[in-house]
Scaffold this active site. Sequence first.
Site, PDB file in Angstrom:
ATOM      1  CD  GLU A  22     -66.740  93.127-141.560  1.00  0.00           C
ATOM      2  OE1 GLU A  22     -67.495  92.189-141.197  1.00  0.00           O
ATOM      3  OE2 GLU A  22     -67.174  94.155-142.116  1.00  0.00           O
ATOM      4  CG  ASP A 248     -78.933  42.396-120.920  1.00  0.00           C
ATOM      5  OD1 ASP A 248     -79.642  42.372-119.899  1.00  0.00           O
ATOM      6  OD2 ASP A 248     -79.126  41.687-121.920  1.00  0.00           O
ATOM      7  CE  LYS A 270     -79.625  37.754-117.215  1.00  0.00           C
ATOM      8  NZ  LYS A 270     -80.328  36.766-117.924  1.00  0.00           N
ATOM      9  N   GLY A 302     -77.855  43.094-128.881  1.00  0.00           N
ATOM     10  CA  GLY A 302     -78.146  42.398-130.134  1.00  0.00           C
ATOM     11  C   GLY A 302     -79.636  42.371-130.407  1.00  0.00           C
ATOM     12  CG  ASP A 303     -83.380  40.010-132.252  1.00  0.00           C
ATOM     13  OD1 ASP A 303     -83.887  40.752-133.106  1.00  0.00           O
ATOM     14  OD2 ASP A 303     -84.034  39.202-131.566  1.00  0.00           O
ATOM     15  CG  MET A 383     -72.635  33.831-124.498  1.00  0.00           C
ATOM     16  SD  MET A 383     -74.100  33.470-123.535  1.00  0.00           S
ATOM     17  CE  MET A 383     -75.259  32.925-124.779  1.00  0.00           C
TER      18      MET A 383
HETATM   19  N1  SAH Z   1     -78.969  38.825-127.790  1.00  0.00           N
HETATM   20  C1  SAH Z   1     -77.578  38.968-128.157  1.00  0.00           C
HETATM   21  C2  SAH Z   1     -76.746  37.821-127.684  1.00  0.00           C
HETATM   22  C3  SAH Z   1     -76.634  37.746-126.181  1.00  0.00           C
HETATM   23  S1  SAH Z   1     -75.561  36.483-125.641  1.00  0.00           S
HETATM   24  C4  SAH Z   1     -77.486  39.139-129.681  1.00  0.00           C
HETATM   25  O1  SAH Z   1     -78.477  38.958-130.379  1.00  0.00           O
HETATM   26  O2  SAH Z   1     -76.415  39.477-130.162  1.00  0.00           O
HETATM   27  C5  SAH Z   1     -74.040  37.348-125.466  1.00  0.00           C
HETATM   28  C6  SAH Z   1     -73.070  36.962-126.546  1.00  0.00           C
HETATM   29  O3  SAH Z   1     -73.374  37.661-127.731  1.00  0.00           O
HETATM   30  C7  SAH Z   1     -71.641  37.326-126.269  1.00  0.00           C
HETATM   31  O4  SAH Z   1     -71.022  36.364-125.456  1.00  0.00           O
HETATM   32  C8  SAH Z   1     -71.063  37.314-127.662  1.00  0.00           C
HETATM   33  O5  SAH Z   1     -70.835  36.012-128.121  1.00  0.00           O
HETATM   34  C9  SAH Z   1     -72.194  37.882-128.456  1.00  0.00           C
HETATM   35  N2  SAH Z   1     -72.056  39.347-128.641  1.00  0.00           N
HETATM   36  C10 SAH Z   1     -72.842  40.315-128.167  1.00  0.00           C
HETATM   37  N3  SAH Z   1     -72.430  41.512-128.588  1.00  0.00           N
HETATM   38  C11 SAH Z   1     -71.354  41.313-129.352  1.00  0.00           C
HETATM   39  C12 SAH Z   1     -70.477  42.148-130.081  1.00  0.00           C
HETATM   40  N4  SAH Z   1     -70.625  43.479-130.099  1.00  0.00           N
HETATM   41  N5  SAH Z   1     -69.470  41.576-130.769  1.00  0.00           N
HETATM   42  C13 SAH Z   1     -69.304  40.242-130.786  1.00  0.00           C
HETATM   43  N6  SAH Z   1     -70.102  39.414-130.106  1.00  0.00           N
HETATM   44  C14 SAH Z   1     -71.106  39.931-129.410  1.00  0.00           C
END
Ligand code: SAH
Length: 475
Positions: A22, A248, A270, A302-303, A383
């Site tokens: 097999e 970033d 940054k 994030g956004d 932040m």
């Molecule tokens: N544009 C991003 C924010 C950028 S400023 C957004 O919409 O989320 C960067 C800050 O975002 C960090 O200092 C922290 O406060 C927050 N941040 C980003 N990613 C994160 C994560 N995975 N968990 C917790 N805080 C986060």
Amino acid sequence: MDHFPVFLRVHGRRIVVSGGGEAALAKLRLLLKTTGHINVFAQNPAPEIQKWAAEGKLTLFNRAMAPGDALCAALFYAADEDDAEDARTSAIARADGALVNIVDNLQDSQFITPAIVDRDPVTVAIGTEGAAPVLARSIKADLESRLPVALGPLARIGKTFRKAADALPFGRARRDFWRAFYFETGPKAIKQGEAAVRQGLDGLLDDHLNRKARPGHVHFIGAGPGDPDLLTLKARRALDEADVVIHDRLISQPILELARREAIMIDAGKEGFGPSTPQEDINALLVQHARSGAQVVRLKSGDATVFGRLDEEIDAVDAHQISWEIVPGITAASAAVAAIGQSLTKRGRNSSVRLLTGHNIAGFADHDWAALARPGEVAAIYMGKKSARFMQGRLIMHGADRHTPVTLVENASRPEQRIIETTLDALPAALSAAEMSGPALTFYGLPKRKAARAAADLAPALNTATRPTHAQEAF
Ligand code: SAH
């Protein structure tokens, strides 16, 4: 990676199999798809093997293997399903210089055979280094159902057309042509047969030769908080087509790995109060690449529209009449509030929520502290680590309740996610005890949802700096 995947050319080379049961049959079914010369050594070969031998598909030797039988062979499979015999034959094959695989013996094998999705010449090989064959099989089943059967014939026809397609300039133009062939024109035409596909290819090539080069474009993409599963489909598609990705520091590695392999990756990191790429340089990079005709992805955590200095970048590309669009992403506040099992707004508690930054270019950011200090207010602070003591002072000065809940979510949505529960009063102490190194979102006025009773009885006290596993937690 203990096993490095490669595609070995076996055309015209010998592949030796010892065994006739097999295990040998299973390997032979796969090996017969190749253009290698297959030799089988078996004293009691299964009828199917005898049939293949009679049909000339392989060469059968009705005896046990002996030294020299695997000389110049590319591969050897020990498939006698007998440890002692496998050890004997594999020692011979090794001495003869063949690469050895012993069926069901990962430890002593020099290579392993992956699970294969066969759309020849498109071949997908799936390996788990022997760790999870079941997983490999289920990935295979998934791909089998997703990859059209016509993919093989399309790729074969495509291959004969490659020279002709070289008339298109290298890079984006050629890629667009092939993408249109494999995913639009080809699958439609193949239903009418190969001739239709060839005809379609000629037409498509003419089309693309007469086309003006696609102008550069910038996608401003929110990559979400780190979990690649939280990317939008639109973001994934743009990453898949990107020529240049400017990202970033906060963008996680698994997300960067989704970018097209040939894309130029530029880290425009940054960091608050830390080393950074000046904004003007980032703007210049965007403009420079988009003007050269590149599809640029500007990947922001994030956004992109939340504390992302997006407008400055849009102004820069606008100034050069470069087209752009924003692809929304999941902001850290959304991911973090999900992690603590709460809503950002709640009927009867708060009908608005503020997104605040702890610091701005000028230093610690000022806000409407008096308004925030009112009971029931909720703020998501970005932040906010370095400015925690400053904010605490301002809020208390404006009459905030010292017991107002404050919850920090570090690395929201990532495997290292941590939730720290504290109060306005204890915030600085909780922060220094937690020794956070990842990005953190601070919720002012929002506690973590209490665990259900049964779970609470079992769980250790969730005070400061506990390390809960986010997804499994009972809220
Ligand atoms: N544009 C991003 C924010 C950028 S400023 C957004 O919409 O989320 C960067 C800050 O975002 C960090 O200092 C922290 O406060 C927050 N941040 C980003 N990613 C994160 C994560 N995975 N968990 C917790 N805080 C986060």
